[in-house]
Scaffold this motif. Sequence first.
Motif, PDB file in Angstrom:
ATOM      1  N   VAL A  42      33.867  49.720  35.906  1.00 45.40           N
ATOM      2  CA  VAL A  42      34.154  50.323  37.205  1.00 45.40           C
ATOM      3  C   VAL A  42      35.344  51.269  37.106  1.00 45.40           C
ATOM      4  N   SER A  84      48.056  40.481  46.659  1.00 39.46           N
ATOM      5  CA  SER A  84      47.233  41.141  47.670  1.00 39.46           C
ATOM      6  C   SER A  84      46.390  42.254  47.044  1.00 39.46           C
ATOM      7  N   LEU A  85      46.962  42.908  46.046  1.00 41.62           N
ATOM      8  CA  LEU A  85      46.174  43.938  45.353  1.00 41.62           C
ATOM      9  C   LEU A  85      45.065  43.308  44.519  1.00 41.62           C
ATOM     10  N   LEU A  86      45.385  42.157  43.928  1.00 39.12           N
ATOM     11  CA  LEU A  86      44.423  41.453  43.087  1.00 39.12           C
ATOM     12  C   LEU A  86      43.091  41.251  43.783  1.00 39.12           C
ATOM     13  N   SER A  87      43.133  40.746  45.008  1.00 42.37           N
ATOM     14  CA  SER A  87      41.879  40.488  45.718  1.00 42.37           C
ATOM     15  C   SER A  87      41.055  41.765  45.827  1.00 42.37           C
ATOM     16  N   THR A  88      41.740  42.876  46.080  1.00 43.55           N
ATOM     17  CA  THR A  88      41.026  44.130  46.283  1.00 43.55           C
ATOM     18  C   THR A  88      40.391  44.650  44.992  1.00 43.55           C
ATOM     19  N   VAL A  89      41.135  44.585  43.892  1.00 45.56           N
ATOM     20  CA  VAL A  89      40.541  45.086  42.648  1.00 45.56           C
ATOM     21  C   VAL A  89      39.453  44.142  42.152  1.00 45.56           C
ATOM     22  N   LEU A  90      39.578  42.855  42.463  1.00 40.39           N
ATOM     23  CA  LEU A  90      38.507  41.932  42.083  1.00 40.39           C
ATOM     24  C   LEU A  90      37.232  42.240  42.847  1.00 40.39           C
ATOM     25  N   ALA A  91      37.380  42.765  44.069  1.00 37.58           N
ATOM     26  CA  ALA A  91      36.195  43.189  44.815  1.00 37.58           C
ATOM     27  C   ALA A  91      35.492  44.313  44.061  1.00 37.58           C
ATOM     28  N   LEU A  92      36.282  45.204  43.467  1.00 39.34           N
ATOM     29  CA  LEU A  92      35.697  46.261  42.644  1.00 39.34           C
ATOM     30  C   LEU A  92      34.963  45.696  41.438  1.00 39.34           C
ATOM     31  N   MET A  94      51.162  37.690  53.529  1.00 39.56           N
ATOM     32  CA  MET A  94      50.346  36.642  52.899  1.00 39.56           C
ATOM     33  C   MET A  94      51.191  35.426  52.595  1.00 39.56           C
ATOM     34  N   THR A 140      34.065  49.884  48.946  1.00 40.09           N
ATOM     35  CA  THR A 140      34.988  49.118  48.123  1.00 40.09           C
ATOM     36  C   THR A 140      36.206  49.944  47.715  1.00 40.09           C
ATOM     37  N   TRP A 158      44.511  49.619  51.065  1.00 42.33           N
ATOM     38  CA  TRP A 158      45.619  48.810  50.540  1.00 42.33           C
ATOM     39  C   TRP A 158      46.819  49.703  50.246  1.00 42.33           C
TER      40      TRP A 158
END
Lengths: 143, 143
Positions: free
Chosen positions: B38, A111-119, B1, B115, B122
């Motif tokens: 980033v 779940s964290l992965l998706s968020t940091v990939l957004a960054l 998830m 972002t 999160w």
Amino acid sequence: MGTEDLRRARTNVRANVRRVPGPCAQWKDEDADFIREVLDLVGDKWSVLIIGTLADGPIRYSHLADAIPGISQRMLTLTLKHLQRTGLINRTSYPEVPPRVEYALTELGTSLLSTVLALAAWSADHHAEIRRRQAAYDRDTGG
Amino acid sequence: MGTEDLRRARTNVRANVRRVPGPCAQWKDEDADFIREVLDLVGDKWSVLIIGTLADGPIRYSHLADAIPGISQRMLTLTLKHLQRTGLINRTSYPEVPPRVEYALTELGTSLLSTVLALAAWSADHHAEIRRRQAAYDRDTGG
DNA sequence: CGGTATCCCACATGATACTG
DNA sequence: CAGTATCATGTGGGATACCG
């Protein structure tokens, strides 16, 4: 992004700050804490790269070392422990010879992965503009 | 998830890694660079807090210092310069006495704001679970 | 008010060598 | 193979004093 979007973004964020007496907003302690917490998690040099590599599925220690150029054994071990302690990854050791240890993302880690990939995506989208602006700043400032 | 989400997330991320000969994936150099870029921008101690404070609208130097507890003049100035160089904020100085200087988010800065706030969200969503897991890890490990 | 300049240090990371 | 242990170091950041 237009002016309207900017106004909306500000409105959204304003929900996260507290009006204090006088004209100036201040961070709620807990919000600043959340930012510090997530920065402690992924703000270091290797965590995000490790998490991203694990997205490909469970992987062994030595293969992690190969997949992440430049990381030292020490930092790989240290960061893995850190991520494991936080519950972002699982460590599974198989009692064989030679020893085999596999690391995998937990659901929390995914779940964290998706968020940091957004960054990372933001960076990919804007790095050209960033470089242009930095060059302009250096030109205006340095000479 | 759920498992399905997890599979999807992995598929999305797999697009960001390169299959190299043999069984092991490796970061494309440019993707690792984006992550580093980033992280250099917002991975430090103060950038995100400053950006978040500026979300409330243009604000003066001294009010920034008040809004961000614990920041030193040195780090405030340094981080502001860094953010300005990258094009995330604008600095406007008004030639009055006493001097007045205002900082404001650019559109680039505002786009980043959303972002990083997702990251903070999160953290807010999962900090309880994180603390539980850390405590469990320390219990299992430390004694 | 809005900064600079200087000193100082803790700590994150790297290099290297060793081990179960 | 999958780590530990130890030493070295660069630098992010705090404290303090001064400046236009």
